[in-house]
Enzyme design. Structure first.
Site, PDB file in Angstrom:
ATOM      1  N   GLU A  44      49.904  -5.838  33.315  1.00 34.72           N
ATOM      2  CA  GLU A  44      48.414  -5.711  32.826  1.00 34.72           C
ATOM      3  C   GLU A  44      47.771  -5.286  34.133  1.00 34.72           C
ATOM      4  O   GLU A  44      47.442  -5.860  35.407  1.00 34.72           O
ATOM      5  CB  GLU A  44      47.869  -7.374  32.837  1.00 34.72           C
ATOM      6  CG  GLU A  44      46.795  -7.504  31.926  1.00 34.72           C
ATOM      7  CD  GLU A  44      45.415  -6.894  32.838  1.00 34.72           C
ATOM      8  OE1 GLU A  44      44.947  -6.054  32.553  1.00 34.72           O
ATOM      9  OE2 GLU A  44      45.123  -7.703  33.735  1.00 34.72           O
ATOM     10  N   CYS A  50      39.774  -8.645  35.187  1.00 39.89           N
ATOM     11  CA  CYS A  50      40.228  -7.563  34.425  1.00 39.89           C
ATOM     12  C   CYS A  50      39.406  -7.570  33.406  1.00 39.89           C
ATOM     13  O   CYS A  50      39.226  -6.412  32.741  1.00 39.89           O
ATOM     14  CB  CYS A  50      41.656  -7.690  34.399  1.00 39.89           C
ATOM     15  SG  CYS A  50      42.318  -9.314  33.302  1.00 39.89           S
ATOM     16  N   GLY A 103      61.091 -31.879  39.636  1.00 35.96           N
ATOM     17  CA  GLY A 103      62.562 -31.630  39.582  1.00 35.96           C
ATOM     18  C   GLY A 103      63.194 -30.387  38.933  1.00 35.96           C
ATOM     19  O   GLY A 103      64.297 -30.349  38.564  1.00 35.96           O
TER      20      GLY A 103
END
Length: 469
Positions: free
Chosen positions: A225, A259, A208
Site C-alpha cells: 500500500e 493515504c 503468551g
C-alpha cells in the site's frame, strides 16, 4: 526529556520508559543497534530513546520465528483465533493509554489516536470469527470418478512494515488475519514512532503468544500500500452541505497524512463557487493546536522534514500556476504546524499528479461526468475516490467499468474512513493487494489444488446419518 513531565506518566502503564530496548526476540527484549529518539511533533522535544536491532539481532529473531512458525501452523485455526481474542482483550484494557501515545508520538488528534487502537481491537474480533471460516472448495472434476479439492495453507512467516501515519492500525489489519491463518509475524515499526511499536509488542507478548517481534523486514509474498492521490467529485445535483463537511474531514483530518486523504476536489462548474465559498468559510473555523487537547481538529505534521516539504511544495505549486486561496504557510512555533491549504489549479499541472503528504487540497472544475471521471483517473495512484450525487444513473456509471479506477469507490461519503469488513487497497501505483476484510485472508495463505482418482463410494469413510425431525 519530556518523559519526565507529569502529563506523560501514563507511558509507564504501557511499559515505556526513558530508555527502551527496541527488539523482541524469542521471548526477550534486546537490542545492540543504534539509538533513535522519539520526538513529540507538537513541540519537537524528545519523549524517549530506543535502541534499534542489529543485524545479529535480526538473524536471531528470524531463526526463532521460523521455529515458532512450524509449531504455530499446526495449531487448529479456532485455537489460534482464541489467542487473537486474548490479544484484543489485552488491548481493550489499555485502549486510552495506547491511543494517547499514538497522538503524542505521531501528532494526530486524540480521538483519532484512540480510534486507531480501536481498529486493531475490532480486527481481533473480526479475525476470531474468521478463524472458523478458512474454507477450501470441492470443485467438480471434468474426469469420471475423480475428486478435486482446494486447500489453503499458511505462508509461514509474514512481514509487516508500518508507516508513521498509522503506526499500529496497519499492524492490526495484517497481523490479526495472518495469525489466524497460521503464520508467524515479524513487525518493523516506523523509525519515527518506535514507542507505540514497543508498547504494542509488550502487550501482545503479555498474552503468551509465541510470535517473534523484531525491527527489520522480510519479503515473501508482497502486499503493498504505497500512496494515494484521492479525489472527490461533486456533481451539480449533490447535497452541498454534506459534501462540504465530508471534504473538510477528508482533506484536513490527520493533518493530511492519511493515504486516503482527499487531495483533489473536482467540482461541477454550476456548483463550483458555492462549494468553494462554503469550504473557505469552514476552513477558517479549524482549530489548530496540541493534538492531545480537546477540540483540536488539526495537529502538527509528523516531522520537521514534513514541514519543510510543505514549504517547498507551496513554491512548486505557485511555479505551476496554482493560486492559493487559503493557508499556504507554516505556523511559527516549536512544533511542525502548518495552515490547512486550498489551491485552485489546473488538473494537468504536474504537481497534481504527485502526493504532497500534508493538508493541501487542489480544487478544479469540470462540465461533464465523463470529464470528471477522466480527471479522477488521470493520476498514477489509484487508492480511494468518491462522488457526491443523488442520481442512480451517475452512481452506477461511477462504480462500473467506465468509472473510477481506484480500489475504493465511494458515493456520498469522504475518501477516508475505511471499514475493516471490506478489503482495503488500491490499483496502479498504489501497489495492488488488499488488507483487512472480505476475502483478503487469502493473501496470507497459499493455495493448493488436490486431485485424486478414486471410487466415489470409498471417498466417504462414514455412512450418511439419518436425522429424524
Amino acid at each position: 526529556m519530556s518523559f519526565s513531565k507529569k502529563e506523560y506518566e501514563f507511558l509507564k502503564e504501557i511499559g515505556v520508559g526513558p530508555n527502551n530496548l527496541g527488539c523482541y526476540v524469542n521471548g526477550a527484549w534486546k537490542a545492540s543497534g543504534p539509538v533513535v529518539t522519539s520526538i513529540n511533533p507538537a513541540n519537537n522535544q524528545v519523549i524517549a530513546e530506543v535502541s534499534e536491532a542489529s543485524t545479529q539481532d535480526y538473524e536471531e529473531a528470524m531463526k526463532a520465528c521460523s521455529e515458532a512458525a512450524n509449531m504455530w501452523m499446526q495449531i487448529p485455526a479456532p485455537k489460534r483465533g482464541e489467542i487473537v481474542r486474548q490479544i484484543g482483550d489485552a488491548l481493550r484494557a489499555k485502549l486510552q493509554q495506547l491511543g494517547r501515545l499514538v497522538s503524542l508520538e505521531m501528532g494526530k488528534i486524540l480521538p483519532e489516536g484512540i480510534g486507531e487502537v480501536q481498529e486493531i481491537i475490532d480486527m481481533c474480533d473480526f479475525a476470531v470469527g474468521l478463524s472458523r471460516q478458512l474454507n477450501g472448495s470441492i470443485i467438480p472434476s471434468e474426469r469420471p470418478n475423480h475428486v478435486m479439492l482446494e486447500m489453503w495453507n499458511p505462508l509461514g512467516i509474514v512481514g509487516v512494515i508500518t508507516a508513521f501515519n498509522f503506526p499500529c492500525a496497519v499492524l492490526g489489519w495484517n497481523a490479526c488475519i495472518a495469525l489466524v491463518c497460521g503464520n508467524c509475524v515479524v513487525w518493523k515499526g516506523a523509525p519515527t514512532t518506535p514507542l507505540i511499536t514497543i508498547a504494542m509488542t509488550k502487550i501482545i507478548a503479555g498474552v503468551g503468544l509465541r510470535v517473534q517481534q523484531t525491527v527489520n523486514e522480510r519479503f515473501g509474498k508482497c502486499l503493498l500500500e504505497l500512496s494515494g492521490n484521492n479525489a472527490i467529485i461533486v456533481m451539480d445535483d449533490a447535497d452541498i452541505q454534506l459534501a462540504v463537511r465530508s471534504v473538510l474531514f477528508a482533506a484536513v483530518g490527520t493533518a493530511g497524512q492519511r493515504c486516503t486523504t482527499c487531495r483533489r476536489l473536482i467540482l461541477h462548474e454550476s456548483v463550483y463557487q458555492t462549494v468553494l465559498d462554503q469550504l473557505l468559510k469552514v476552513y477558517k473555523q479549524v482549530k489548530i493546536g496540541d493534538p492531545l487537547e480537546k477540540g483540536t481538529l488539526l495537529g502538527p505534521l509528523h516531522t520537521r522534514t514534513s514541514r519543510e516539504k510543505f514549504e517547498k511544495g507551496m513554491e512548486i505549486i505557485k511555479s505551476q500556476g496554482g493560486k492559493i486561496l487559503t493557508g499556504g504557510s507554516v505556523i511559527e512555533s516549536e512544533g511542525n504546524f502548518v495552515h490547512p491549504t486550498i489551491v485552485e489549479i489546473s488538473p494537468n499541472a504536474a504537481v497534481v499528479k504527485e502526493e504532497l503528504f500534508a493538508p493541501v487540497l487542489y480544487v478544479m472544475k469540470f462540465q461533464t461526468l465523463k470529464e470528471a471521471i477522466e480527471i479522477n483517473n488521470s493520476v498514477p495512484q489509484g487508492l480511494s475516490s468518491s462522488i457526491f450525487t443523488r442520481k442512480p444513473e451517475i452512481l452506477f456509471k461511477w462504480i462500473g467499468p467506465l468509472g473510477s479506477d481506484c480500489g475504493i469507490v465511494n458515493v456520498n461519503i469522504p475518501t477516508n474512513g475505511a471499514e475493516i469488513g471490506g478489503a482495503f487497497g488500491g490499483e496502479k501505483a498504489t501497489g495492488g493487494g488488499r488488507e483487512a476484510g472480505s476475502d483478503s485472508w487469502k493473501q496470507y495463505m497459499r493455495r493448493s489444488t488436490w486431485k485424486e482418482k478414486r471410487k466415489m463410494a470409498s471417498f466417504f469413510k462414514f455412512p450418511p446419518r439419518v436425522v429424524s425431525l
